[in-house]
Motif scaffolding. Structure first.
Motif, mmCIF file in Angstrom:
data_model
loop_
_atom_site.group_PDB
_atom_site.id
_atom_site.type_symbol
_atom_site.label_atom_id
_atom_site.label_comp_id
_atom_site.label_asym_id
_atom_site.label_seq_id
_atom_site.Cartn_x
_atom_site.Cartn_y
_atom_site.Cartn_z
ATOM 1 N N GLY A 21 0.779 -1.227 0.000
ATOM 2 C CA GLY A 21 0.000 0.000 0.000
ATOM 3 C C GLY A 21 0.809 1.273 0.000
ATOM 4 O O GLY A 21 0.320 2.309 0.418
ATOM 5 N N TYR A 47 -4.031 7.399 2.169
ATOM 6 C CA TYR A 47 -4.218 6.011 2.584
ATOM 7 C C TYR A 47 -4.875 5.237 1.440
ATOM 8 O O TYR A 47 -5.920 5.644 0.934
ATOM 9 N N LEU A 51 -5.046 0.004 3.397
ATOM 10 C CA LEU A 51 -4.491 0.587 4.618
ATOM 11 C C LEU A 51 -5.605 1.220 5.447
ATOM 12 O O LEU A 51 -5.648 1.068 6.672
ATOM 13 N N TYR A 199 -0.213 9.993 8.393
ATOM 14 C CA TYR A 199 0.172 8.707 7.803
ATOM 15 C C TYR A 199 1.035 7.942 8.805
ATOM 16 O O TYR A 199 1.820 8.545 9.539
ATOM 17 N N ASP A 210 5.804 2.123 5.422
ATOM 18 C CA ASP A 210 5.951 1.267 4.250
ATOM 19 C C ASP A 210 7.324 1.401 3.600
ATOM 20 O O ASP A 210 7.776 0.491 2.906
ATOM 21 N N ALA A 244 2.423 -3.899 7.764
ATOM 22 C CA ALA A 244 2.366 -4.326 6.365
ATOM 23 C C ALA A 244 1.653 -5.671 6.248
ATOM 24 O O ALA A 244 0.871 -5.898 5.318
ATOM 25 N N VAL A 247 -2.094 -5.068 6.730
ATOM 26 C CA VAL A 247 -2.676 -4.477 5.522
ATOM 27 C C VAL A 247 -2.858 -5.537 4.441
ATOM 28 O O VAL A 247 -3.820 -5.498 3.668
#
Length: 255
Positions: A21, A47, A51, A199, A210, A244, A247
């Protein structure tokens, strides 16, 4: 490795960035969006649907359904638009958590009626600005003036108190999924609406989760990552991988 990430850091391959993402294309408005070309700061805080789902407790299917107009308008339209794909803001995620919590305690019809009422009485305010809580057959709203207002059964009448703190805390959805605290979505990570627009980042830094997850998934060890980013801790690396993974989890069969 090829390519560069934010701030000139090494990047993982394009498919990996999509998987966790991180990749966010330039937007020029769109359905429900702001109607302007986003700034770099806005792009860095977008986003993806997955996410937003992971950190709100909604499923991807729910988000798609909530974007539809079912007669009273969409429950929530992503602030950064829906074309070519839906991109949410930090405050969208806060609003989604509000909806997920309400949905756990009351019907979607009541949630939609409450949101529609708020759009009528406060059209310029984002849903994330409101404090809402299910109270028996209705949903109450704590106004900026400190009043507690019924938004469903007797719209406009006095209601009971609600605490916004509950929205940000970790919780379990009706189908048993655990949704992390929005302020600390994983060990070593943090979310602050004043840092990168809300974020997820490595705690104490402005480094997106990320970016670190991509490097780790691309085979770099913790020592190598810390050499590239001295402010990143081992907890931050583990937390980035944990988020991660969250997600990337498969969607539940029922939304």
């Amino acid at each position: 490795m090829t390519g560069r990430r934010r701030g000139g850091s090494p990047a993982a391959s394009e498919p990996l960035r999509y998987r966790i993402g991180a990749h966010r294309p330039k937007m020029t408005g769109g359905s429900g969006g702001s109607g302007h070309t986003p700034t770099q700061r806005e792009e860095d805080s977008m986003y993806t649907t997955r996410l937003a789902a992971a950190l709100s407790g909604a499923t991807v299917r729910q988000l798609a359904y909530w974007r539809r107009d079912t007669g009273t308008g969409p429950l929530l339209t992503p602030e950064y638009g829906t074309s070519p794909r839906a991109l949410y803001s930090y405050r969208d995620v806060v609003a989604l958590r509000i909806c997920v919590r309400l949905r756990k305690e009351t019907s979607l019809q009541r949630v939609r009626r409450s949101v529609a009422h708020l759009h009528q009485v406060a059209p310029d305010l984002h849903l994330a600005s409101h404090q809402l809580k299910s109270a028996g057959p209705t949903i109450v709203w704590l106004t900026e003036d400190g009043d507690y207002i019924d938004t469903v059964e007797r719209p406009g009448h006095m209601g009971i108190r609600v605490v916004m703190e509950e929205v940000l805390r970790a919780f379990t959805t009706a189908d048993g999924r655990k949704v992390p605290d929005l302020r600390t979505p994983a060990r070593g990570l943090s979310i602050d609406d004043e840092v990168r627009g809300g974020y997820p980042v490595v705690a104490g830094t402005r480094i997106p989760y990320d970016t670190i997850a991509s490097l780790a998934q691309d085979g770099l060890g913790a020592a190598e990552i810390i050499d590239l980013y001295p402010s990143v801790t081992r907890d931050g690396i583990r937390g980035a991988l944990d988020l991660a993974e969250l997600v990337g989890l498969p969607e539940p069969q029922s939304a």
